[in-house]
Design a protein around this motif. Structure first.
Motif, short mmCIF file in Angstrom:
data_model
loop_
_atom_site.label_atom_id
_atom_site.label_comp_id
_atom_site.label_asym_id
_atom_site.label_seq_id
_atom_site.Cartn_x
_atom_site.Cartn_y
_atom_site.Cartn_z
N LEU A 1 1.88 10.05 11.28
CA LEU A 1 0.84 10.92 10.74
C LEU A 1 -0.38 10.93 11.64
O LEU A 1 -0.97 11.99 11.91
CB LEU A 1 0.46 10.46 9.33
N MET A 2 -0.79 9.74 12.11
CA MET A 2 -1.95 9.65 12.98
C MET A 2 -1.69 10.35 14.31
O MET A 2 -2.56 11.04 14.85
CB MET A 2 -2.33 8.20 13.20
N LYS A 3 -0.49 10.17 14.83
CA LYS A 3 -0.14 10.79 16.12
C LYS A 3 -0.19 12.31 16.02
O LYS A 3 -0.57 13.00 16.95
CB LYS A 3 1.24 10.33 16.56
N ASN A 4 0.17 12.83 14.83
CA ASN A 4 0.15 14.27 14.61
C ASN A 4 -1.17 14.75 14.04
O ASN A 4 -1.27 15.88 13.57
CB ASN A 4 1.31 14.66 13.68
N GLN A 5 -2.18 13.86 14.06
CA GLN A 5 -3.54 14.19 13.63
C GLN A 5 -3.57 14.72 12.20
O GLN A 5 -4.31 15.64 11.87
CB GLN A 5 -4.16 15.21 14.58
N THR A 6 -2.73 14.12 11.37
CA THR A 6 -2.72 14.44 9.94
C THR A 6 -3.45 13.34 9.19
O THR A 6 -3.03 12.18 9.23
CB THR A 6 -1.27 14.56 9.43
N LYS A 7 -4.53 13.71 8.53
CA LYS A 7 -5.36 12.72 7.85
C LYS A 7 -4.78 12.47 6.46
O LYS A 7 -5.18 13.11 5.47
CB LYS A 7 -6.80 13.19 7.77
N ALA A 8 -3.81 11.56 6.41
CA ALA A 8 -3.11 11.28 5.17
C ALA A 8 -2.58 9.86 5.19
O ALA A 8 -2.54 9.21 6.24
CB ALA A 8 -1.97 12.29 4.97
N PHE A 9 -2.16 9.39 4.03
CA PHE A 9 -1.55 8.08 3.90
C PHE A 9 -0.11 8.25 3.42
O PHE A 9 0.16 9.09 2.54
CB PHE A 9 -2.32 7.22 2.89
N TYR A 10 0.78 7.46 3.99
CA TYR A 10 2.19 7.49 3.58
C TYR A 10 2.45 6.31 2.65
O TYR A 10 2.19 5.17 3.00
CB TYR A 10 3.09 7.41 4.81
N THR A 11 2.93 6.62 1.43
CA THR A 11 3.15 5.56 0.43
C THR A 11 4.57 5.66 -0.13
O THR A 11 4.84 6.51 -1.00
CB THR A 11 2.13 5.69 -0.72
N PRO A 12 5.48 4.84 0.36
CA PRO A 12 6.84 4.83 -0.19
C PRO A 12 6.98 3.79 -1.30
O PRO A 12 6.28 2.77 -1.31
CB PRO A 12 7.68 4.43 1.02
N VAL A 13 7.87 4.06 -2.26
CA VAL A 13 8.17 3.08 -3.31
C VAL A 13 9.67 3.07 -3.57
O VAL A 13 10.36 4.08 -3.38
CB VAL A 13 7.43 3.41 -4.63
N PHE A 14 10.17 1.92 -4.00
CA PHE A 14 11.53 1.82 -4.50
C PHE A 14 11.49 2.02 -6.01
O PHE A 14 10.59 1.52 -6.69
CB PHE A 14 12.13 0.45 -4.21
N ALA A 15 12.46 2.74 -6.57
CA ALA A 15 12.53 2.94 -8.01
C ALA A 15 13.98 3.18 -8.41
O ALA A 15 14.83 3.53 -7.58
CB ALA A 15 11.66 4.12 -8.44
N ASP A 16 14.25 3.00 -9.70
CA ASP A 16 15.60 3.24 -10.20
C ASP A 16 15.96 4.71 -10.17
O ASP A 16 17.10 5.08 -9.97
CB ASP A 16 15.73 2.71 -11.64
N ASP A 17 14.98 5.56 -10.44
CA ASP A 17 15.22 7.00 -10.36
C ASP A 17 13.94 7.70 -9.95
O ASP A 17 12.88 7.09 -9.85
CB ASP A 17 15.75 7.54 -11.69
N MET A 18 14.07 9.01 -9.77
CA MET A 18 12.95 9.80 -9.26
C MET A 18 11.77 9.81 -10.24
O MET A 18 10.61 9.68 -9.84
CB MET A 18 13.44 11.22 -9.00
#
Length: 923
Positions: free
Chosen positions: A553-570
């Motif tokens: 994201l930083m390399k592509n100059q996108t001002k955002a945070f990436y937040t992944p989570v594990f879960a049983d379902d969507m």
């Protein structure tokens, strides 16, 4: 000590006393000592806060303040040391030329002889340096012994009065001489110009730090050696200033005929007259004065017990300082080159031999020194390097202040005799002294440092040294976040803070680009990613992916945070993100989804999950936004899409870009088939393989050499082109806002924020509202007034008087045909069987429900007709998202509403706020 006792001690200290007087000369020494002492304390603190490698001042500053400051100061510090070689060699050459002049043995003239002797000298010093540190260390010890002997020889000689030396201005210690020399007598100089010439004498304090890589225990040696050297040399400089000012006159002719008879000495006022000499004609300029503090740079030789030893001392001081600088400059430059901060200088990083000697750096330093030796004027060269050294000292002091201010747990130097405010005062003092010495040179130095700083900041070298800049950034972010949490939200400060369900950030470029456009520098953007299907989730891989995609994201100059989570379902994963994403006030308030284009092809339970995510958003007081492109959003299944999108994220240590995507039989999300409903177009979900527990759809991570790049079909080509449409300038078009419900103003705010951005600034906002045929003009004026109060520019307002007209029969029939597979048809089965089917498949549409919401269904069909009529050429359509009562409207019917509303249109953004006002009339 050798570097501080340099050329100034023997051949300029007497001149400084002549110009400034004893009092001001001592003040000059004390000012320089204050600067160097504070810098020495700061250097000691940094040097004892962890292991110190080679690179001296550059290493200390770069590891403390980061590559931006370190890279800029490292370059000019290495250059300053190279120029210092020239200063010391010219000082040596001046002394040799004086001796040749005394023996009437000049080769050409004084200036050219200095150049010739200086060139020969620097070649010899280069040979010693190239021979290695062992030879250099042995030479320095010998030179130190000679230097100390010369200083002792001077002080002994100052107590021995010789009659033949009186005509040359030396009378031994005398109160009248001391008193006469106490005040200043500036001749074509000022206090600060004299200080500028003296200050390079104090610049040797970093000589030990500059060869830190060659010290056995730099953490012990640098503080002890630096501070002791400052103390001893400061005392000696003060002693020499007082001594020379107390026993040598400012002007003397060296002519015995100027001796006065005793009868003329009764009415004398000046010291020379009281001591039996009349140098008035000499002072008046009637004849030259060759001796005295003002005129004789070799006055210490005159005073000493044995003159040749002073000459040997001058040779020792100048050569040792030149040798130290000649060794320091290449080592500092080598350390800078190894860090690869600047392009094109990597060739100087190479070392040779067991001590990794920078031979190429020696040659470069030799060339720079030789160029400045050709100037052959010591008083010209000295001020040039003063500003460079002062800039280095200022940053070393600032480093300590900065590290202390950041309050990082990693800042714990074993040397505790420092104070952050004293260090700050030292940094300010260095800057002040820079401008006092020479304002234009100081300005020039600062411009160079600033230019290099901006360059390094722009290039963003891939280094992480745990600098105090990082620590202070964290400290400030934490402080401001906590402060923000104590402030109540206000409608004027509302900003859309979006939780965007992107999956991997580069799998839905259009969704990422559009949301980033209106959140950049305005609000928070979190890229949410739910990963499911793994019985034993690998949290280490999750953390690795989080770091990797954040870098992307930083390399592509996108001002955002990436937040992944594990879960049983969507659904569970989305609830996790809705509850836990963000920090304090920096929490999302708007859920952004991609439209589920493939909802009719897959498992309808995925549609149930998708609709429940929208309901959950409203339950958590979030707004909801859905983006639909008729081509779709998800490009992760397209082989080579990263290369085509120029998303060339490189994994650590690798230089391959991704040309294909790994697929796995257990991962629905990476299948290009229409069955891949769990990730295909909207739910940001990733299923994991139980065997290797690694993410299977990882565009940008690996290069699959086994999978040749296949040509794209027409639909894939269209999808890729559509996915990039928000990266381009939109040109002169329209953003059509269909504001059908009052949701608090979010439907109006997002288009306003979009059209304020560079890519969308040429687009005009057109507003469409519902109304009655007999009130069209009234409604238009009321809406125009409202938008003006909201301070939102618009180009046109359309009141849709026919919005409640029934849709065309063929469109109603098409809708009936679309929902036919999802109807429960309870009238054709037993009640119990119908209930069981509804419980097992809750998404099914009952006949009662369909009839109850017939009017709302017709409204969505009619709206689509109007959208095609009015907005088929718009760049973007922003329309109010219809709501469905939770538990009353089945997910299939609601999904069918969204489908029919946004079908066959330009990009559509379905928006619904949480009914809290986000726009206000008031300032």
């Amino acid at each position: 000590m050798l570097n501080i006792w340099g050329v100034m001690l023997f051949i300029r200290m007497t001149w400084i006393v002549g110009q400034a007087g004893i009092a001001f000369a001592c003040l000059i020494v004390l000012m320089a000592t204050v600067v160097t002492t504070i810098t020495g304390l700061s250097t000691s603190a940094i040097a004892t806060n962890g292991f110190v490698r080679g690179g001296g001042a550059y290493y200390l500053i770069s590891r403390s303040l980061g590559p931006e400051f370190g890279g800029s100061i490292g370059l000019i510090f290495a250059f300053a040391n190279a120029v210092a070689v020239a200063m010391y060699v010219v000082g040596f050459a001046e002394t040799v030329v004086e001796l040749l002049k005394g023996a009437d043995a000049l080769m050409t003239n004084e200036i050219n002889d200095i150049r010739i002797i200086g060139t020969i000298t620097v070649i010899v010093l280069l040979g010693i340096s190239v021979a290695g540190m062992e030879w250099e260390a042995k030479a320095q010890i010998f030179l130190l012994v000679v230097l100390i002997t010369a200083i002792i020889n001077y002080f002994i000689g100052s107590f021995i009065t010789v009659e033949s030396k009186k005509s040359m201005g030396f009378f031994g210690y005398d109160a009248s001489i001391m008193w006469e020399n106490m005040g200043p007598d500036f001749r074509e100089e000022t206090f600060f110009s004299v200080f500028a010439i003296f200050f390079p004498a104090a610049t040797g304090i970093l000589a030990g730090a500059n060869i830190s890589g060659d010290l056995a225990d730099p953490q012990m040696a640098i503080p002890k050696g630096t501070l002791l050297a400052i103390l001893i040399t400061g005392i000696v400089y003060l002693g020499v200033a007082v001594s020379t000012g107390s026993c040598i006159l400012r002007d003397a002719s060296g002519n015995e005929t100027h001796r006065l008879p005793s009868s003329f000495m009764e009415n004398c006022t000046d010291a020379s007259c009281k001591l039996g000499f009349d140098f008035s004609s000499c002072k008046a300029g009637n004849e030259p004065c060759s001796f005295g503090l003002h005129n004789d740079f070799q006055a210490m030789s005159l005073v000493s017990g044995f003159g040749p030893i002073i000459s040997a001392g001058i040779f020792s001081a100048t050569l040792s300082s030149a040798l130290a600088s000649l060794v320091s400059a290449p080592k500092v430059f080598q350390a800078l080159c190894k860090d690869n901060i600047y392009p094109g200088i990597g060739i100087f990083a190479k070392g040779y031999g067991k001590n990794n000697e920078p031979l190429r750096g020696y040659i470069l330093t030799f060339g720079i020194a030789l160029a400045f030796i050709l100037i052959a004027e010591l008083n010209t060269i000295a001020p040039i390097i003063s500003n460079f050294f002062l800039a280095s000292y200022a940053l070393i002091n600032f480093s300590v202040f900065h590290a202390s201010l950041a309050n990082s747990p990693g800042w714990r130097p074993s040397f505790t005799y420092y104070n952050m405010w004293v260090s700050l005062a030292g940094a300010v003092l260095c800057c002040v002294v820079m401008f006092v010495i020479n304002w234009w040179a100081a300005l020039f130095t600062n411009v160079i440092v600033l230019g290099l700083y901006i360059y390094v900041s722009y290039k963003k070298p891939n280094v992480n040294w745990g600098s105090s800049t990082q620590a202070l950034t964290y400290h400030q972010a934490l402080t401001h976040t906590l402060h923000l949490s104590g402030v109540e939200d206000h409608i004027k400060n509302f900003r859309p803070q979006c939780l965007v369900m992107t999956g991997y950030p580069n799998s839905r470029p259009a969704l990422l680009d559009l949301v980033h456009t209106f959140t950049k520098n305005v609000g928070l953007m979190v890229c949410g990613h739910v990963r499911t299907g793994c019985r034993r989730p690998n949290f280490k891989d999750l953390a690795t992916d989080q770091s990797r995609y954040q870098r992307w994201l930083m390399k592509n100059q996108t001002k955002a945070f990436y937040t992944p989570v594990f879960a049983d379902d969507m659904k569970q994963g989305c609830q996790y993100l809705l509850q836990a994403a963000g920090l304090g006030r920096l929490k999302p308030n708007t859920l952004v989804l991609g439209f589920k284009n493939d909802w009719t092809d897959g498992d309808m339970m995925n549609v149930e999950t998708y609709i429940s995510m929208i309901h959950d958003a409203f339950d958590f007081q979030f707004g909801a936004v859905i983006l639909r492109l008729k081509e779709g959003l998800d490009v992760s299944h397209i082989q080579g899409q990263d290369d085509l999108l120029s998303s060339q994220e490189k994994s650590a240590g690798a230089k391959d870009v991704v040309l294909s995507i790994e697929t796995s039989k257990d991962s629905d999300s990476s299948k290009p088939s229409s069955k891949a409903t769990s990730l295909q177009n909207s739910p940001a979900i990733q299923k994991d393989d139980d065997d290797d527990r690694k993410a299977t759809t990882q565009p940008l991570l690996k290069k699959d050499k086994r999978s040749p790049t296949v040509p794209l079909n027409v639909s894939e080509q269209r999808l890729l082109e559509a996915s990039q449409q928000f990266q381009k300038k939109q040109g002169k078009g329209t953003v059509d806002v269909w504001w059908l419900f009052d949701d608090g103003g979010l439907t109006l705010l997002i288009p306003y924020l979009l059209t304020n951005k560079k890519r969308w600034k040429d687009c005009k906002i057109r507003v469409f509202i519902g109304g009655k045929i007999n009130r069209i003009d009234h409604d238009r004026r009321a809406m125009a007034t409202l938008l003006s109060k909201f301070r939102i520019d618009f180009s046109d307002i359309t009141v849709l008087g026919d919005i409640n007209t029934k849709p065309k029969k063929e469109h109603v029939a098409a809708f009936e045909e679309m929902i036919e597979p999802y109807r429960l048809k309870e009238d054709n089965m037993e009640l119990e069987a119908a209930e069981m089917l509804k419980n097992s498949e809750p998404w099914r549409i009952t006949d009662n429900e369909l009839e109850l919401y017939r009017a709302k269904t017709n409204r969505q069909i009619r709206l689509n007709e109007l959208l095609k009529e009015h907005s088929s050429t718009a760049n973007l359509i922003v329309i109010s998202l219809p709501l469905a009562r939770k538990g009353a409207v089945s997910s299939a019917l609601y999904m069918a509403w969204l489908e029919v509303l946004s079908k066959d249109l330009p990009p559509v953004l379905l928006v619904r706020g949480n009914h809290q006002s986000v726009l206000t009339f008031y300032s």
